[in-house]
Design a protein around this motif. Sequence first.
Motif, short mmCIF file in Angstrom:
data_model
loop_
_atom_site.label_atom_id
_atom_site.label_comp_id
_atom_site.label_asym_id
_atom_site.label_seq_id
_atom_site.Cartn_x
_atom_site.Cartn_y
_atom_site.Cartn_z
N TYR A 203 0.69 -1.20 0.06
CA TYR A 203 0.00 0.20 -0.01
C TYR A 203 0.83 1.23 0.00
N ARG A 204 0.36 2.39 -0.36
CA ARG A 204 1.14 3.66 -0.70
C ARG A 204 1.45 4.21 0.53
N SER A 205 0.57 4.27 1.61
CA SER A 205 0.97 4.92 2.95
C SER A 205 0.48 4.10 4.02
N LYS A 206 0.81 4.70 5.20
CA LYS A 206 0.61 4.12 6.51
C LYS A 206 -0.88 4.20 6.67
N ASP A 207 -1.47 5.31 6.28
CA ASP A 207 -2.87 5.35 6.74
C ASP A 207 -3.80 4.42 5.62
N GLU A 208 -3.35 4.08 4.46
CA GLU A 208 -4.02 3.21 3.78
C GLU A 208 -3.92 1.85 4.37
N TRP A 209 -2.67 1.50 4.68
CA TRP A 209 -2.09 0.09 5.28
C TRP A 209 -3.42 0.10 6.53
N PHE A 210 -3.22 0.95 7.32
CA PHE A 210 -4.30 0.87 8.43
C PHE A 210 -5.83 0.57 8.18
N HIS A 211 -6.27 1.42 7.15
CA HIS A 211 -7.79 1.14 6.84
C HIS A 211 -7.92 -0.21 6.10
N LYS A 212 -6.86 -0.67 5.41
CA LYS A 212 -7.01 -2.03 4.83
C LYS A 212 -6.99 -3.04 5.97
N SER A 213 -6.14 -2.90 6.97
CA SER A 213 -6.11 -3.78 8.14
C SER A 213 -7.41 -3.93 8.69
N ARG A 214 -8.03 -2.96 9.05
CA ARG A 214 -9.43 -2.79 9.58
C ARG A 214 -10.41 -3.54 8.47
N ARG A 215 -10.23 -3.20 7.18
CA ARG A 215 -11.35 -4.02 6.31
C ARG A 215 -10.96 -5.39 6.37
N LEU A 216 -9.71 -5.83 6.57
CA LEU A 216 -9.40 -7.22 6.49
C LEU A 216 -10.05 -7.92 7.60
N VAL A 217 -10.08 -7.39 8.93
CA VAL A 217 -10.92 -7.74 9.73
C VAL A 217 -12.32 -7.90 9.88
N ALA A 218 -12.83 -6.94 8.96
CA ALA A 218 -14.48 -6.82 8.65
C ALA A 218 -14.62 -8.01 7.70
N LEU A 219 -13.95 -8.27 6.66
CA LEU A 219 -13.99 -9.32 6.06
C LEU A 219 -13.98 -10.67 6.47
N GLU A 220 -12.83 -10.80 7.36
CA GLU A 220 -12.83 -12.20 8.31
C GLU A 220 -14.10 -12.37 8.88
N ALA A 221 -14.86 -11.41 9.55
CA ALA A 221 -15.85 -11.67 10.29
C ALA A 221 -16.75 -12.18 9.50
N ARG A 222 -17.21 -11.39 8.17
CA ARG A 222 -17.97 -11.83 7.15
C ARG A 222 -18.11 -13.20 6.89
N HIS A 223 -16.70 -13.48 6.58
CA HIS A 223 -16.60 -15.06 6.19
C HIS A 223 -16.78 -15.87 7.15
N ASP A 224 -16.23 -15.52 8.32
CA ASP A 224 -16.68 -16.57 9.62
C ASP A 224 -18.21 -16.75 9.63
N ALA A 225 -18.85 -15.82 9.68
CA ALA A 225 -20.44 -15.98 9.84
C ALA A 225 -20.91 -16.64 8.33
N ALA A 226 -20.45 -16.40 7.20
CA ALA A 226 -20.98 -17.20 6.07
C ALA A 226 -20.57 -18.61 6.17
N VAL A 227 -19.59 -19.07 6.78
CA VAL A 227 -18.76 -20.28 6.82
C VAL A 227 -19.99 -21.04 7.89
N ARG A 228 -20.20 -20.42 9.20
CA ARG A 228 -20.92 -20.97 9.99
C ARG A 228 -22.45 -21.15 9.40
N ASP A 229 -23.15 -20.29 8.60
CA ASP A 229 -24.19 -20.40 7.97
C ASP A 229 -24.46 -21.70 7.30
N ARG A 230 -23.23 -21.94 6.21
CA ARG A 230 -23.25 -22.89 5.41
C ARG A 230 -22.96 -24.16 6.16
N GLN A 231 -22.22 -24.15 7.16
CA GLN A 231 -22.21 -25.56 8.00
C GLN A 231 -23.49 -25.79 8.56
N ALA A 232 -23.99 -24.84 9.18
CA ALA A 232 -25.53 -25.19 9.68
C ALA A 232 -26.73 -25.45 8.84
#
Length: 543
Positions: free
Chosen positions: A135-164
């Motif tokens: 990433y180009r800057s520390k600010d962009e790196w920080f926001h993308k790290s927060r987005r990674l956490v959000a996507l991982e939470a969505r992924h975990d919820a979707a996987v739980r729904d699929r398994q159930a």
Amino acid sequence: MVGGVRELAAPFVAPGPCGVAIRDRLKHLTPQDEIVLRVVGEHQGRLASRDLRTRCADGLEHSADTWASRKRDLTAQSSSRIAGAITKATHDQWALARRCQAAYIQTLEAGIGTLRHRLSLPIGARGTRRAAGGYRSKDEWFHKSRRLVALEARHDAAVRDRQAGRVRVVRGGRRLLNTRHHLTQARLTEEQWRERWEAERWFIAADGESGKRFGNETIRVTPDGEVSIKPPAPLAHLADAKHGRYTLTVRIGFAHRGQEWADRITANRAVAYRIHLDTDRGRWYLTASWQRPAVQTIPLETARARGVIGVDTNADHFAAYHLDPHGNPIGEPRRFFYDPSGTTTHRDAQIRHALTRLINWAKQAGVTAIAIEDLDFTTEKTREKHGRKKRFRQLISGIPTGKLKARLVSMAAEQGLSIVAVDPAYTSMWGAQHWQKPLATPKRKMSRHDAAGIAIGRRALGHPVRRRTAPPPHDRSDRAGHRTAQARPGTRGRDGTRPPATDHAPRDVPPNGTRKRQPSASKTVRDAPSTHQWVQDSLMHTG
């Protein structure tokens, strides 16, 4: 990966369509007809909604016993045939939701993988053609790290729904449901939205039954166009004909495939029907559909025998080129434009019109196959891979890949054409590298898309994309062989006509091998050394 290039998938002939659907308008319905259709659709729609809720609650615990129990409950409030149609529609909708759920999980995984890779790189690190950089800057790196956490939470919820076995399904469509909160932007009143919402949730459909009269017992259409329906048990008082049926006052006649439909119902073969209301136009339509037997696709070599039309798919047009069996481009490139903007109906009509012109040109060219890329932008549409390139993401999202495949296969099969799907890797890059400049003339403007069409066609024919191989050494041209890679060694006329090795053709011999005058006899006892040169016809490039 071989030498930095991934292994290419082999081309294949796409299977033909497995079903047919035709539609006709129910014109001049009486007010009583519309009342009956609305009442029947509303009643059966409630049953379908209730059955879908029960099926979703069962999740992965679904079995033949639960299905039989649901069907018995529906039969008491409708009929056995209507109950079978409702449960089948429910199963199809649940299976579609599961496939969409799997695709959503795959998209999340692609985004998470890209984010993790880019976050692991130093800030400002340069990327490559196959992998994005840091990433180009520390600010962009920080926001993308927060987005990674959000996507991982969505992924975990979707996987739980699929398994159930949990799915999210909306009868009537989630988009229409969300439109309720944006009536101003949709230019709808609450009454108009409510009417459309209720019409989408109605259920007036019947599965075909082979061996039954005219192919259906619930919704029946006779050869002369008379339409009648069998109301469910609680609405039996609406019947106005024999055997508890209600006959509409309209007559229909399918203009498209009407003879094929008539042959089926005359032979009592299964035909499924669906009646629905278009609230925008205030029109009722009847759709007839049936399955076709599985047809064995023709061999790939047969599809290649008469050349192909190579088609490069773009966001607003198809770039096509005609290639002979040896991979040589013939004539001029063709483009078939369409407008992807506007409503879904407008986009669909534009694609059909462009495909119709493409297929007509293929028939005129005399080919038996159309080569097209097997496109799938599932991993390319993620904003993590092309985050700053919003216009590029919109471009690839606008290419109608799924609808294009279905329509092209169906429309081409009706004209006796086969569809050859090829791997889309490197077609634009290699086509521009090997074909764009050599084919450009003052009167012919070659674009990158035209060159990609040639690359796609050559790949479908089994030839390499590149135009020629490296030439042999000058002193070993005969031993090394001809330099073109466009024709196989056994192809007639590949090397053209060449004089025999014992024929010392003089310089004044024309190409046809006849002399202009007879040679004079030698006046010396001993033959003088010949001063003539060997003449060899130029190699004819048939490949």
